[in-house]
Enzyme design. Structure first.
Site, PDB file in Angstrom:
ATOM      1  N   GLU A 282     -32.083  22.836   6.266  1.00 54.88           N
ATOM      2  CA  GLU A 282     -31.390  23.016   4.998  1.00 54.88           C
ATOM      3  C   GLU A 282     -32.196  23.949   4.100  1.00 54.88           C
ATOM      4  O   GLU A 282     -33.165  23.516   3.451  1.00 54.88           O
ATOM      5  CB  GLU A 282     -31.242  21.665   4.291  1.00 54.88           C
TER       6      GLU A 282
ATOM      7  N   ASN B 214     -24.078  13.177   3.243  1.00 50.69           N
ATOM      8  CA  ASN B 214     -25.097  12.667   2.329  1.00 50.69           C
ATOM      9  C   ASN B 214     -24.479  12.533   0.941  1.00 50.69           C
ATOM     10  O   ASN B 214     -24.266  13.536   0.259  1.00 50.69           O
ATOM     11  CB  ASN B 214     -26.280  13.656   2.333  1.00 50.69           C
TER      12      ASN B 214
ATOM     13  N   GLU C 110     -34.575  17.229  -1.654  1.00 48.42           N
ATOM     14  CA  GLU C 110     -34.659  16.602  -2.982  1.00 48.42           C
ATOM     15  C   GLU C 110     -35.775  15.570  -3.022  1.00 48.42           C
ATOM     16  O   GLU C 110     -36.400  15.342  -4.058  1.00 48.42           O
ATOM     17  CB  GLU C 110     -33.295  15.996  -3.342  1.00 48.42           C
TER      18      GLU C 110
ATOM     19  N   HIS D 193     -35.576  14.957   3.081  1.00 50.16           N
ATOM     20  CA  HIS D 193     -34.581  15.788   2.385  1.00 50.16           C
ATOM     21  C   HIS D 193     -35.280  16.599   1.293  1.00 50.16           C
ATOM     22  O   HIS D 193     -36.219  16.124   0.659  1.00 50.16           O
ATOM     23  CB  HIS D 193     -33.483  14.905   1.780  1.00 50.16           C
TER      24      HIS D 193
ATOM     25  N   GLY E 297     -26.312  22.698  -2.612  1.00 50.59           N
ATOM     26  CA  GLY E 297     -25.582  22.425  -3.841  1.00 50.59           C
ATOM     27  C   GLY E 297     -25.399  23.651  -4.728  1.00 50.59           C
ATOM     28  O   GLY E 297     -25.028  23.530  -5.886  1.00 50.59           O
TER      29      GLY E 297
ATOM     30  N   SER F 206     -24.432  23.898   1.261  1.00 49.44           N
ATOM     31  CA  SER F 206     -23.114  24.430   0.906  1.00 49.44           C
ATOM     32  C   SER F 206     -22.222  24.672   2.125  1.00 49.44           C
ATOM     33  O   SER F 206     -21.456  25.631   2.160  1.00 49.44           O
ATOM     34  CB  SER F 206     -23.254  25.693   0.050  1.00 49.44           C
TER      35      SER F 206
ATOM     36  N   LYS G  43     -25.732  11.210  -1.668  1.00 50.56           N
ATOM     37  CA  LYS G  43     -26.739  11.322  -2.731  1.00 50.56           C
ATOM     38  C   LYS G  43     -26.516  10.249  -3.805  1.00 50.56           C
ATOM     39  O   LYS G  43     -26.007   9.170  -3.500  1.00 50.56           O
ATOM     40  CB  LYS G  43     -26.737  12.741  -3.318  1.00 50.56           C
TER      41      LYS G  43
HETATM   42  P1  PGA Z   1     -24.680  20.515  -0.169  1.00 56.93           P
HETATM   43  O1  PGA Z   1     -25.863  19.479   0.187  1.00 56.93           O
HETATM   44  O2  PGA Z   1     -23.707  20.451   0.997  1.00 56.93           O
HETATM   45  O3  PGA Z   1     -24.077  19.980  -1.438  1.00 56.93           O
HETATM   46  O4  PGA Z   1     -25.291  21.853  -0.324  1.00 56.93           O
HETATM   47  C1  PGA Z   1     -26.407  19.419   1.475  1.00 56.93           C
HETATM   48  C2  PGA Z   1     -27.502  18.375   1.513  1.00 56.93           C
HETATM   49  O5  PGA Z   1     -28.241  18.234   0.542  1.00 56.93           O
HETATM   50  O6  PGA Z   1     -27.673  17.657   2.522  1.00 56.93           O
END
Ligand code: PGA
Length: 262
Positions: A171, A11, A101, A99, A177, A217, A13
């Protein structure tokens, strides 16, 4: 041993410009040769979908093209939105839905998320449905309740046959992140609860066939331990998906986990 093919999503983003996105895609296409052992999809930002798709196709890559979002109506007065037909037109065959976000920054709710799931399956797209609890929910011991709730709402009206095109991404919001990963045991516990919920919503066959990715992460240094868990079938990767060597290492780990008895 699990018969589920490991699946890793990248992803991207709201990152990378057009030439960086194409460069990353071609490096991944060159490096990923394990398409028989593991499935891979990348999710670039909308303006670069077509270019990234062309870069992958030019190298005959097994990596699929996915979109981070869309609107579920076919066309009309929806300023700023992009339809599923538009995505198919530029070569996307997978969509991310729900997701964290989009849930917690943009404000999407379970009803909209369910409409998106139903519309994309109707349109023949593959779906990655994301679920995950916030830190205060985990601390209040609501982890399984939140995840099975998001799962049930997201999949309302989805048939057992349609589940062949659905992957779940667990997640934990507090791990995305942040550099904080769930321990492989905590992640496994939640994945197992999600799989039990799939058996309750559908049956054991659907529950055993559905891939459940871990996201939050995930990186080359922790992927092997996570993917070795019985109910973790790959990952949805953010930060580490922007570096070709890291994402390729995670893909390789997923491919190797394919034959690991669980
Ligand atoms: P990250 O993001 O690996 O940077 O934690 C995962 C995601 O949002 O799909």
């Amino acid at each position: 041993m699990s018969a589920r093919k490991p699946y890793v999503g990248g992803n991207w983003k709201m990152n990378l410009n057009g030439s960086q996105a194409v460069d990353l895609a071609s490096k991944l296409a060159d490096g990923f040769t394990a398409g028989d052992q593991a499935q891979a999809t990348v999710f670039p930002a909308f303006p670069y979908l077509e270019k990234v798709g062309q870069a992958l196709t030019a190298k005959n890559s097994a990596i699929q093209l996915g979109a981070q979002d869309f609107y579920h109506q076919p066309n009309g007065a929806f300023t700023g939105e992009v339809s599923l037909d538009m995505l198919k037109d530029v070569g996307a065959s997978v969509v991310l839905i729900g997701h964290s976000e989009r849930r917690h920054v943009i404000g999407e709710n379970d009803i909209l998320i369910n409409e998106k799931v139903l519309a994309s399956l109707e349109a023949g797209m593959e779906v990655i449905l994301c679920i995950g609890e916030k830190i205060e929910q985990r601390e209040a011991n609501q982890t399984d309740a939140i995840n099975t709730g998001q799962l049930g709402y997201g999949l309302a009206g989805v048939s057992g046959e349609q589940m062949a095109k659905v992957t779940i991404a667990y997640e934990p919001v507090w791990a995305i992140g942040t550099g904080k990963t769930a321990t492989s045991q905590d992640a496994q516990n939640t994945h197992q609860a999600v799989r039990r919920a799939l058996a309750f919503l559908y049956n054991d066959g659907v529950a055993n066939a559905t891939r459940i990715q871990y996201g939050g992460s995930c990186k080359p240094t922790n992927a092997a331990e996570l993917f070795a868990q019985a109910d973790i079938d790959g990952g949805l990767i953010g930060g580490a998906a922007l570096k070709p060597e890291d994402f390729l290492a995670i893909l390789q780990t997923a491919a190797e986990s394919a034959g690991v008895p669980a």
